[in-house]
Scaffold this motif. Sequence first.
Motif, short mmCIF file in Angstrom:
data_model
loop_
_atom_site.label_atom_id
_atom_site.label_comp_id
_atom_site.label_asym_id
_atom_site.label_seq_id
_atom_site.Cartn_x
_atom_site.Cartn_y
_atom_site.Cartn_z
N ALA A 82 42.91 15.95 15.68
CA ALA A 82 43.49 17.24 15.28
C ALA A 82 42.45 18.20 14.72
CB ALA A 82 44.58 17.01 14.24
N ASP A 83 41.22 17.73 14.48
CA ASP A 83 40.20 18.57 13.86
C ASP A 83 39.06 18.96 14.78
OD1 ASP A 83 41.54 18.31 11.34
OD2 ASP A 83 40.66 16.32 11.14
N LYS A 84 38.72 18.12 15.75
CA LYS A 84 37.60 18.40 16.63
C LYS A 84 37.91 19.63 17.49
CE LYS A 84 34.58 15.01 15.97
NZ LYS A 84 33.17 15.24 15.65
N PRO A 85 37.01 20.61 17.55
CA PRO A 85 37.27 21.81 18.35
C PRO A 85 37.61 21.51 19.81
CG PRO A 85 35.38 22.16 16.93
CD PRO A 85 35.75 20.70 16.78
N CYS A 91 45.62 18.40 21.31
CA CYS A 91 46.38 17.48 20.47
C CYS A 91 47.75 18.04 20.16
CB CYS A 91 45.59 17.22 19.20
SG CYS A 91 46.45 16.25 17.96
N ARG A 92 47.84 19.34 19.97
CA ARG A 92 49.12 19.98 19.64
C ARG A 92 49.96 20.29 20.87
NH1 ARG A 92 45.62 23.26 16.53
NH2 ARG A 92 45.98 24.94 18.03
N GLU A 93 49.31 20.67 21.97
CA GLU A 93 50.04 21.28 23.08
C GLU A 93 49.92 20.55 24.41
OE1 GLU A 93 48.22 25.09 23.25
OE2 GLU A 93 48.67 25.57 21.16
N ARG A 94 48.92 19.68 24.57
CA ARG A 94 48.67 19.11 25.90
C ARG A 94 48.41 17.61 25.80
NH1 ARG A 94 45.80 23.74 25.69
NH2 ARG A 94 43.81 22.64 25.42
N ARG A 95 49.45 16.89 25.45
CA ARG A 95 49.35 15.43 25.38
C ARG A 95 49.89 14.83 26.68
NH1 ARG A 95 51.50 16.88 20.34
NH2 ARG A 95 53.55 16.08 20.95
N CYS A 96 49.39 13.66 27.04
CA CYS A 96 49.78 13.04 28.31
C CYS A 96 49.70 11.53 28.19
CB CYS A 96 48.86 13.53 29.44
SG CYS A 96 47.10 13.11 29.21
N LEU A 97 50.14 10.85 29.24
CA LEU A 97 50.01 9.41 29.37
C LEU A 97 49.09 9.12 30.55
CD1 LEU A 97 53.79 8.44 29.06
CD2 LEU A 97 52.09 8.43 27.22
N PRO A 174 58.42 9.71 24.96
CA PRO A 174 58.96 11.06 24.79
C PRO A 174 58.35 11.81 23.62
CG PRO A 174 60.73 9.49 25.23
CD PRO A 174 59.49 8.69 24.97
N LEU A 175 58.09 11.11 22.51
CA LEU A 175 57.51 11.77 21.35
C LEU A 175 56.09 12.22 21.65
CD1 LEU A 175 57.77 12.64 18.42
CD2 LEU A 175 57.06 10.34 17.72
N TRP A 176 55.30 11.36 22.28
CA TRP A 176 53.92 11.74 22.58
C TRP A 176 53.88 12.90 23.58
CZ3 TRP A 176 49.52 11.29 20.26
CH2 TRP A 176 48.34 11.61 20.94
N LEU A 177 54.78 12.90 24.54
CA LEU A 177 54.80 13.96 25.55
C LEU A 177 55.42 15.26 25.04
CD1 LEU A 177 55.81 11.88 28.71
CD2 LEU A 177 53.55 12.85 28.18
N GLY A 178 55.94 15.26 23.83
CA GLY A 178 56.52 16.47 23.27
C GLY A 178 57.91 16.78 23.76
N ALA A 184 54.37 13.46 16.57
CA ALA A 184 53.53 12.56 17.37
C ALA A 184 52.38 11.99 16.58
CB ALA A 184 53.01 13.30 18.61
N ALA A 185 51.98 12.64 15.49
CA ALA A 185 50.84 12.15 14.70
C ALA A 185 51.08 10.75 14.16
CB ALA A 185 50.56 13.12 13.56
#
Length: 221
Positions: A82-85, A91-97, A174-178, A184-185
């Motif tokens: 959540a901190d690395k540029p 991390c907030r908007e584009r999570r995937c499996l 479902p939680l990880w995919l938003g 999700a954290a």
Amino acid sequence: MCGRFAITLPNDAMAQLFSARPANTLPAVPNFNVCPTNQVHVVRAGDSGRRLNPLRWGFLPHWYKSETAGPLLINARAETLADKPAFRAACRERRCLIVATGFYEWTKTEQGARLPWYIHRKDGAPIAFAGVWQDWGKDDARQGTCAIVTTAANRNLSVIHHRMPLILEPDEWPLWLGEVGRGAARLLQPGAEDVLEFYRVDPAVNSNRASGSNLIEPVPA
């Protein structure tokens, strides 16, 4: 960390398992030696449901001027995700499996020889790595890229390596995919101790050119 893995599940079975609509350009399977920069099978959620797409394994931040403009980002540490540029927005908007059958890790002998181990689920089910993704490039050169999220190894795997991929169970997808809101954290921690098992495999897999099902056959430890 995760620097090499295998995927043997047929594309249509993958799509069914993840309730995802498959792209027509998915990588061929089986592949017993998936390497960085290869196209990999990625599940993403959208307004029209889940999609199973090919993405380049090797996350390219938007400021990279070329594919080799910076480090090859195949893994993203959960502790700093959540901190690395490079990964903060993803991390907030584009999570995937990222789909796998198993993955490889290495130990070293006292003489420095690299000994590979194959790690897979005890129940034989496919693995869903937590991942983040980023579109990169312009026009015809635009491509999707991704990285596997890693955590500190659980006690079981720590005898091989101090890091491991973040592996998600079906009820966590479902939680990880938003798809079900925020939170999700809380998934960013090592998984259960009894999910994975491992065994030694032939050093042939040390080469990124190696192929074939023999790569995941056990050899004496």
